[in-house]
Structure formats: structure tokens, C-alpha cells
Scaffold this motif. Structure first.
Motif, mmCIF file in Angstrom:
data_model
loop_
_atom_site.group_PDB
_atom_site.id
_atom_site.type_symbol
_atom_site.label_atom_id
_atom_site.label_comp_id
_atom_site.label_asym_id
_atom_site.label_seq_id
_atom_site.Cartn_x
_atom_site.Cartn_y
_atom_site.Cartn_z
ATOM 1 N N ASP A 1 47.732 -110.107 32.281
ATOM 2 C CA ASP A 1 46.796 -110.107 31.155
ATOM 3 C C ASP A 1 45.541 -110.938 31.435
ATOM 4 O O ASP A 1 44.548 -110.824 30.705
ATOM 5 N N ASP A 2 45.594 -111.767 32.460
ATOM 6 C CA ASP A 2 44.467 -112.667 32.773
ATOM 7 C C ASP A 2 43.571 -112.113 33.881
ATOM 8 O O ASP A 2 42.556 -112.713 34.195
ATOM 9 N N VAL B 1 41.561 -109.410 34.284
ATOM 10 C CA VAL B 1 40.192 -108.968 34.003
ATOM 11 C C VAL B 1 39.278 -110.160 33.739
ATOM 12 O O VAL B 1 38.143 -110.227 34.241
ATOM 13 N N ALA B 2 39.753 -111.128 32.973
ATOM 14 C CA ALA B 2 38.942 -112.313 32.678
ATOM 15 C C ALA B 2 38.666 -113.104 33.961
ATOM 16 O O ALA B 2 37.551 -113.605 34.175
ATOM 17 N N CYS B 3 39.709 -113.201 34.793
ATOM 18 C CA CYS B 3 39.538 -113.918 36.062
ATOM 19 C C CYS B 3 38.541 -113.184 36.952
ATOM 20 O O CYS B 3 37.659 -113.814 37.550
ATOM 21 N N ALA B 4 38.676 -111.878 37.046
ATOM 22 C CA ALA B 4 37.754 -111.091 37.870
ATOM 23 C C ALA B 4 36.326 -111.226 37.362
ATOM 24 O O ALA B 4 35.372 -111.341 38.132
ATOM 25 N N ARG B 5 36.184 -111.237 36.036
ATOM 26 C CA ARG B 5 34.839 -111.342 35.463
ATOM 27 C C ARG B 5 34.193 -112.687 35.811
ATOM 28 O O ARG B 5 33.001 -112.763 36.082
ATOM 29 N N GLU B 6 34.996 -113.740 35.804
ATOM 30 C CA GLU B 6 34.454 -115.057 36.164
ATOM 31 C C GLU B 6 34.032 -115.088 37.628
ATOM 32 O O GLU B 6 32.967 -115.619 37.972
ATOM 33 N N ILE B 7 34.866 -114.509 38.493
ATOM 34 C CA ILE B 7 34.525 -114.457 39.920
ATOM 35 C C ILE B 7 33.266 -113.639 40.139
ATOM 36 O O ILE B 7 32.344 -114.061 40.863
ATOM 37 N N VAL B 8 33.201 -112.474 39.525
ATOM 38 C CA VAL B 8 32.049 -111.592 39.698
ATOM 39 C C VAL B 8 30.788 -112.241 39.136
ATOM 40 O O VAL B 8 29.689 -112.115 39.705
#
Length: 788
Positions: A373-374, A376-383
């Protein structure tokens, strides 16, 4: 009122000039008062109007009309005049000339008027709105964005140069070039993430055929000889095959293989294999001599240093009447004494054990998802962090949409890392990364100068000093709108110059300014210069880069580039120069005694070689190089119908000086050659590969020369002294080159007031390198831009 014919007018002007000469001799020459048009009119009438009048217009210049119209009305023409007066090229050396005090006075008058006009109506010039990262900038940007070193020359084609630099003609992006960028982005993102390809990949590294491999290679362990030290990033933890191929002659025989030799494979100086190559027993086995030079080694993911080298056998000094040859790569003249490495191939990974913890992964994965569940949020922060650094500005939600689409698509077919790899690939092909973008702000009137944003200023600074992207500190200051403040800007410039990334000024800027890039395509005639090899070529390059870098990092006077009491040498270069007691492959600073032949740029083999022909020196090329790069006054290009200086004519038995004298007899040739030739003649004590000589073709070398201002001297010592008498000329020439590089466009006449401001501030700061960089960073052309 009456009218004089052309002949009467010329006669009258000649009489006026003659009277001016008498007055000058009597010490009563009229002086410009710093503001009077009458003073300028008198000066032009005395020294210029004989050639630059309404009828003759020599150089398409009617100075009488320009005086009448006022300096501010014709800044372009007057800036050209100022340049000629500043270098004392006008009036010509054989004409009546003013005294030095009059030169300085009239220049002060003209420059003050031009500078006032520039301050009242700023003209900042206009760079292209879209400028693609060139190959060097792309490579450095990948390094700083992803902590990953790549060889951009293997991924992208050469960039074309203009005005001496390759960051100017980079506006377009052809379909072919776009395809290369897409392929590069895929390779780089896979390597950075540690993604696994469909099958083991590989890379091959070749050593130039003219490299002598008889001595130690810097960076490899003592007691070894030849081979190569290869920086290489292994994509994953696993096993890799390393295969070595030796240099062969045209008959496919391994060169120099007369006895057994041990070949060492090292990884970060740790021996991983010791292989032996032996001479073949029969002639037909030569092709198989190196077929067993293959080994499989284990390596962790990330950057390593792969060494391939021979153990050095004991050798005796060759007893000869002269220095023994240093070059051993030519099978006809100086055959190899021992076998040499031709290429190294790395293939893998096999038996993959994982992605490891590489610098790239630490830079990219600033956090890991705690669960599904985390993700997409993690990917968004990295991106978000990647796009901020890649796009060199604060990012909005719209900037994340496309990379996140790629993430989601790849994540659906793979794991989290595969999604991040796809998103990274999308970022690396985005125009926001590939291009430096400077749009006009809304509401700006057409053709007016406006101050660029702090975010744009951050990129201008970083690509100027680092040839790379801004770091967090620059971006943070820019985002807060503080970067343009003078004290903040100066602090950042000094910080950036102290960072190791500023070495790009030595390798990228100086490499182009001083024509060091031409060394790779320069090969002197081996019949005349049999000791030239790539070892010497690269030593030339490194000497000049270290000379420039020392002035930069130690913040010394830029005049030390002209005259220096030390040199950077290794054993190979010291032997070429005839300097004793320098041993080993390592470069070091060597103090020079008085009366030595080495030191400043004009005495270095790199510049002396790239300004020569393959068979002989060229006073013309050398003189033009000095005029263009040291004095900033390049001669005009030759007319299309001017014949070249032939070597195979009836006059070929004459010396170069005598042949050039005949060449100058042609009126069409004389105007340029009388400027270039005397400067080049002063360097005739150096041969075509930079060795010192006192004889040329059995006669004493004639190094008498001069400058366009009429100064005469002998040899490089005299040339250096003459240049240092007018340090502002070299400072201005270097400032113009730096400004061209910094702006990504040519420096025009409307930039002259900004250049003068930088140069005027330099003496009080001891002509330190930082004073030029700070002056450019604070200048109108650097901080402003004209609207379309």
C-alpha cells in the motif's frame, strides 16, 4: 567653400598627419580631455582619417562620419575601433603613431562614452531558448544525478563546435539523435537500478595502437608494465568473464612475444588471476597465443577499477650515444620489446546474486516502501526528488505524471525496482532534462533586457563552473530567491570553485580554448619524429590541464599561465624536454631554474604540437593561435582566392621564414601575415613536437619576432615579456573566452562594456582566476537576457 579632389584630400591629410608627427616629437601632442568630441575629432584627423574617410573607407570604416554622428550612435563600429587601438594595431606600425599617453587618453574617452551608453540602454544579448545538453554536460549530469560514471562518447555522437566551443550549436534534436538518447537512457537507468537484462551483456575496451606499453601505467601497482586501468561499473553482484587480446602485427603474430610473460588481472588492486602467455612453438600457433587469456571473476555491483597488466621483467638500460627511443609500438622502426594488451572484454553477469548496495541505488532509493500500500507514495517521493534535480527547478504535480505512468506500467509487469527504472528512463528522455530552457517571462516588452530568474541563474552557474547540474544548495537558494544577491552569489561562486567538480573548467573549457582536443587527431610524421607515441600525446595534455588546474584551484594570477617558474612533468615528458631527475609515471610539480625552456603555456608541447604541421613548424598557425587565444584579436579569414603556402614549389629549398616573406609579397596576403608571422617566428626555437632546438636545417634557428603593435623581440622569453607588459589584453582575451563558454553564445561588440568591467576589477584582485569568474557571474550578459 570649395571641394578638394581625392588626390588633394589625401595630400592634405598626409600633411596633417606629418604635422601631428612633428608635434608628437616636440612633446606637444594634443590630448583628449576625457569627454570632448573635439579631442576625438583631432585624434581621428591626425592618425586615422587618411585611410578611414568617406572616399577610402578602409575596413569599411568612415571614422570622420562616425565622429560627427557621436560615439553613442554607432557603438558597434566604435567598439571595433577600441579593440584595434587597445592592441595598438591602429594606426599601422609603419604610419605616424600617437604616443602611449595619447592612446590611453583617447581610449578612456571612447570607453567612457560606450560604457555610459551601455548602462543607459542595456543589451544583454540573447541565448537560445532551448539548448540541448552537449555530450560532456550530459555525462556530468548523469554522474551528479545518479552517482554513476558513464562514457558518453560511447553513447552519443560528437557535438559540433562554434566560436571554439561545443555548447553553442546545440539547439536541435534530430530523430537519429533522439534515438541515441532513448537508447542511452535505457542503458543508464538499468545500470543505475541494477536491473537484469534478458541475457548477459558486455563491453569491450581497446587501447590505441600507438601506445607504448614497456613501462608502468599510473594507477596500477608498482612492478607492473603496460596494460590498462579501466573504471567499470558492474551492474549486479555476480560472476564476470574478462578476456584479453594481445596486439598483433599484420601477419596476426603477437608482437614482442619472445619469452614467457605473466599477465595479471586485478580488481581494485586485488589480484584475481595470474595468467601466462608463452611464445608459440610453431608459426601457425601465433593466432592461439592469447586464446587462454580469459578468466571468470566474482564482482559486486557498483564502480570498480579493473586492472590488466604484465609483471615487469628486469631490464637493462640500453647503452647508446643518445637517449634511447621511448616509443615502442611501430613494428617497422621501433618494434615492441614485449607483448602489449590490445583489448579487454568484460561479459556478464553470470550466477547473479543480487543488485547489491551501490552508490547509484543509495542516491535513488531515498526510502523503501513499507508494504504494497506504500509503494505508490514511495515511488512518487523518489520520482519527485529525481525530477527536481534532473529538471534543475522546483517541480509541480504535472511534472510527475508521465514518469509515474511509466512506473505504474512497469510495476504491473515486474517489481518495485522495475517501476522505478522505467520512471527514471522517462525522466532521462524528457526535454526538461535534455534541454536547458530559458523562456521569456510573460509581459516583457519585445527586445528589452530583463533579469533572468534565480532558478535559471543557478543552472547558468553550474553549467559554467561544473559543466553539470546545480546541487541542492544552489537550488535551495534559487527557490528562495536569494541567489542573485551579490554576497550570496559570490559565496556560491567561491564554494563551487573549491569543489572538485570545477575541474571541468580545466578539462572542458581549457581543453577547447587551448585546442587540446585536437591532440587526439594529431600525429606528427614518424619518419621525422620517430619517438612520438600516444604516451607522449597524453602527457602533453595532462601537463597543460594540470597547469590550468593549479592556477584555478590555488586561485593564482591568470598571468601565471603566460609565465611560470615550474612545470608539471612525469618521466616520459621530462625526457622529451631534456629535463633530468624526473622518474616514474606520476605527474608532479617540478621547479625550474632560471633560463629554462619550459613553464608557461607557450612553451608546452601540447600547444606547440597542435599549432604545427606533421612535418614542420608553422609560424602562421602559431601566430594566429596567439593572436586569437592570448591577445583576443584574431586576424580576418583569408580571401578565397589567396594561394596556400606551398612546400613543393621552386622555393621549397628556402627556409620557412624566407618562403613566408615571398608569400607576404602578395598584397592580398600581406595584411594578415604581417600580423601573424612575427608572433609565430618568436616560437621557432621549438620544433613541431615541442622540443627545444637551436638549429634548424643546419642553420641557427631564427626566433626574432614581434607583436602587431610594433614591439620587436627575440624568442619565447621576449614574447612573454611583451605580453606581460600589457596584462589587460590577456585578461580581456581570457574573459571573452570564459564568457563565450559561460553564455553558450558568441561574445559580441555589445558585450564589450561587460568585459571591460571584469578586466578593470582584475588588477586590484591580483588578476586572480576567481576575479574573472566572479566578474562574469555578476555581469549583465550573465544575469540578464534580451526578450525576443
Amino acid at each position: 567653400m570649395f571641394h578638394l579632389g581625392r588626390s588633394g584630400r589625401i595630400g592634405l591629410l598626409a600633411s596633417v598627419a606629418m604635422i601631428g608627427g612633428w608635434v608628437a616629437c616636440l612633446g606637444e601632442e594634443p590630448e583628449a580631455d576625457g569627454s570632448s568630441r573635439e579631442a576625438l575629432s583631432r585624434f581621428v584627423g591626425l592618425y586615422c582619417a587618411e585611410c578611414h574617410n568617406a572616399e577610402d573607407k578602409s575596413g569599411d570604416l568612415d571614422l570622420e562620419r562616425l565622429v560627427a554622428e557621436g560615439v553613442e550612435a554607432n557603438p558597434h563600429a566604435w567598439e571595433k575601433t577600441v579593440r584595434r587601438l587597445a592592441t595598438r594595431q591602429m594606426p599601422p606600425a609603419d604610419a605616424v603613431r600617437p604616443r602611449e599617453r595619447a592612446y590611453e587618453s583617447i581610449l578612456a574617452t571612447l570607453e567612457a562614452s560606450l560604457d555610459r551608453a551601455a548602462a543607459d540602454r542595456p543589451n544583454a544579448g540573447r541565448t537560445e531558448t532551448l539548448r540541448r545538453l552537449n555530450r560532456t554536460e550530459y555525462q556530468n549530469a548523469i554522474r551528479d544525478l545518479l552517482a554513476l560514471d558513464v562514457d558518453a562518447s560511447a553513447l552519443l555522437p560528437n557535438d559540433e563546435s562554434s566560436r571554439g566551443f561545443d555548447n553553442i550549436t546545440v539547439a536541435g534534436l534530430s530523430p537519429t539523435l533522439l534515438d541515441r538518447y532513448i537508447t542511452a537512457a535505457q542503458k543508464i537507468s538499468r545500470l543505475a537500478i541494477g536491473g537484469q537484462g534478458r541475457s548477459p551483456g558486455g563491453d569491450t575496451f581497446r587501447i590505441r595502437g600507438d601506445v607504448t606499453q614497456e613501462e608502468h601505467v599510473e594507477g596500477l601497482p608498482p612492478g607492473t608494465r603496460g596494460g590498462a586501468l579501466i573504471p567499470y561499473t558492474f551492474p549486479q553482484d555476480g560472476n564476470y568473464d574478462v578476456q584479453v587480446r594481445l596486439t598483433r602485427d599484420r601477419d596476426e603474430h603477437v608482437e614482442g612475444l619472445h619469452e614467457p610473460h605473466d599477465l595479471e588481472i586485478l580488481l581494485d588492486r586485488d589480484r584475481r588471476a595470474l595468467l601466462t602467455v608463452t611464445p608459440p612453438k610453431v608459426d601457425t600457433d601465433h593466432q592461439k597465443a592469447d586464446e587462454k587469456l580469459k578468466v571468470r571473476i566474482a564482482a559486486t555491483a557498483g564502480p570498480h577499477q579493473l586492472g590488466v597488466t604484465f609483471l615487469k621483467n628486469p631490464s637493462s638500460l640500453l647503452e647508446t650515444k643518445r637517449q634511447p627511443y621511448q616509443a615502442h609500438y611501430n613494428m617497422h622502426r621501433h618494434p615492441r620489446l614485449s607483448p602489449a594488451v590490445f583489448q579487454v572484454s568484460i561479459t556478464g553477469p553470470y550466477a547473479v546474486k543480487g543488485t547489491g548496495e551501490t552508490p547509484s541505488r543509495r542516491r535513488i532509493f531515498v526510502r523503501r516502501p513499507t508494504g504494497p500500500d506504500d509503494e505508490v507514495a514511495c515511488a512518487r517521493e523518489i520520482v519527485s526528488l529525481l525530477t527536481r534535480h534532473a529538471y534543475r527547478r522546483p517541480v509541480a504535480d504535472a511534472d510527475l505524471e508521465k514518469p509515474m505512468e511509466f512506473y505504474c506500467s512497469a510495476r504491473a509487469d515486474g517489481d518495485f525496482d522495475a517501476g522505478i527504472e522505467a520512471a527514471l528512463g522517462a525522466i532521462l528522455v524528457s526535454p526538461q532534462f535534455l534541454f536547458r530552457i530559458e523562456p521569456d517571462p510573460p509581459g516583457v516588452a519585445s527586445k528589452t533586457a530583463y533579469r533572468i530568474s534565480d532558478v535559471q541563474l543557478a543552472s547558468r552557474l553550474s553549467f559554467f563552473i561544473w559543466s553539470s547540474i546545480p546541487d541542492d544548495e544552489l537550488l535551495d537558494l534559487a527557490s528562495r530567491g536569494e541567489l542573485h544577491k551579490p554576497d550570496v552569489l559570490e559565496g556560491q561562486v567561491r564554494r563551487m570553485l573549491g569543489d572538485e567538480r570545477s575541474r571541468a573548467l580545466a578539462t572542458n573549457f581549457a581543453g577547447q580554448w587551448l585546442h587540446l582536443r585536437n591532440l587526439d587527431s594529431t600525429t606528427p610524421d614518424l619518419r621525422l619524429f620517430p619517438d612520438f607515441d600516444d604516451n607522449l600525446r597524453q602527457s602533453f595534455r595532462q601537463e597543460t590541464e594540470l597547469t590550468f588546474e593549479s592556477v584555478l584551484t590555488e586561485d593564482r594570477s591568470v598571468l601565471d599561465l603566460i609565465q611560470s617558474d615550474h612545470a608539471f612533468l612525469n618521466e616520459r615528458l621530462a625526457k622529451h624536454y631534456g629535463i633530468p631527475n624526473v622518474y616514474g609515471s606520476r605527474f608532479r610539480r617540478v621547479s625550474l631554474g632560471e633560463g629554462g625552456e619550459r613553464g608557461g603555456l607557450l612553451r608546452q608541447g601540447s600547444i606547440l604540437t597542435v599549432t604545427s604541421y606533421a612535418t614542420r613548424t608553422s609560424p602562421v598557425i602559431r601566430g594566429k593561435w596567439v593572436l586569437e587565444n592570448i591577445l583576443g584579436t584574431p586576424p580576418p579569414p583569408p580571401p578565397a582566392d589567396v594561394p596556400a603556402l606551398e612546400d613543393n614549389t621552386v622555393a621549397s629549398n628556402l627556409s620557412v621564414r624566407e618562403r613566408l616573406a615571398k608569400h607576404r609579397a602578395d598584397v592580398a596576403c600581406a595584411s594578415c601575415h604581417k600580423l601573424m608571422d612575427p608572433v609565430g617566428f618568436s616560437l621557432e626555437n621549438f620544433d613541431a613536437v615541442g622540443r627545444w632546438r637551436t638549429q634548424e636545417d643546419g642553420k641557427p634557428a631564427d626566433a626574432t619576432g614581434g607583436l602587431p603593435d610594433g614591439t620587436t623581440f627575440t624568442g619565447v622569453d621576449g614574447l612573454e615579456r611583451a605580453l606581460l607588459k600589457r596584462p589587460e589584453l590577456f585578461a580581456a582575451a581570457l574573459t571573452e573566452k570564459l564568457m563565450t563558454f559561460a553564455l553558450g553564445r558568441g561574445v559580441e561588440t555589445y558585450d564589450a562594456p561587460a568585459v571591460r568591467k571584469v578586466v578593470r576589477q582584475a588588477p586590484e584582485r591580483g588578476y586572480r582566476f576567481s576575479s574573472l569568474i566572479l566578474g562574469i557571474a555578476s555581469s549583465t550578459p550573465f544575469q540578464m537576457r534580451n526578450s525576443e
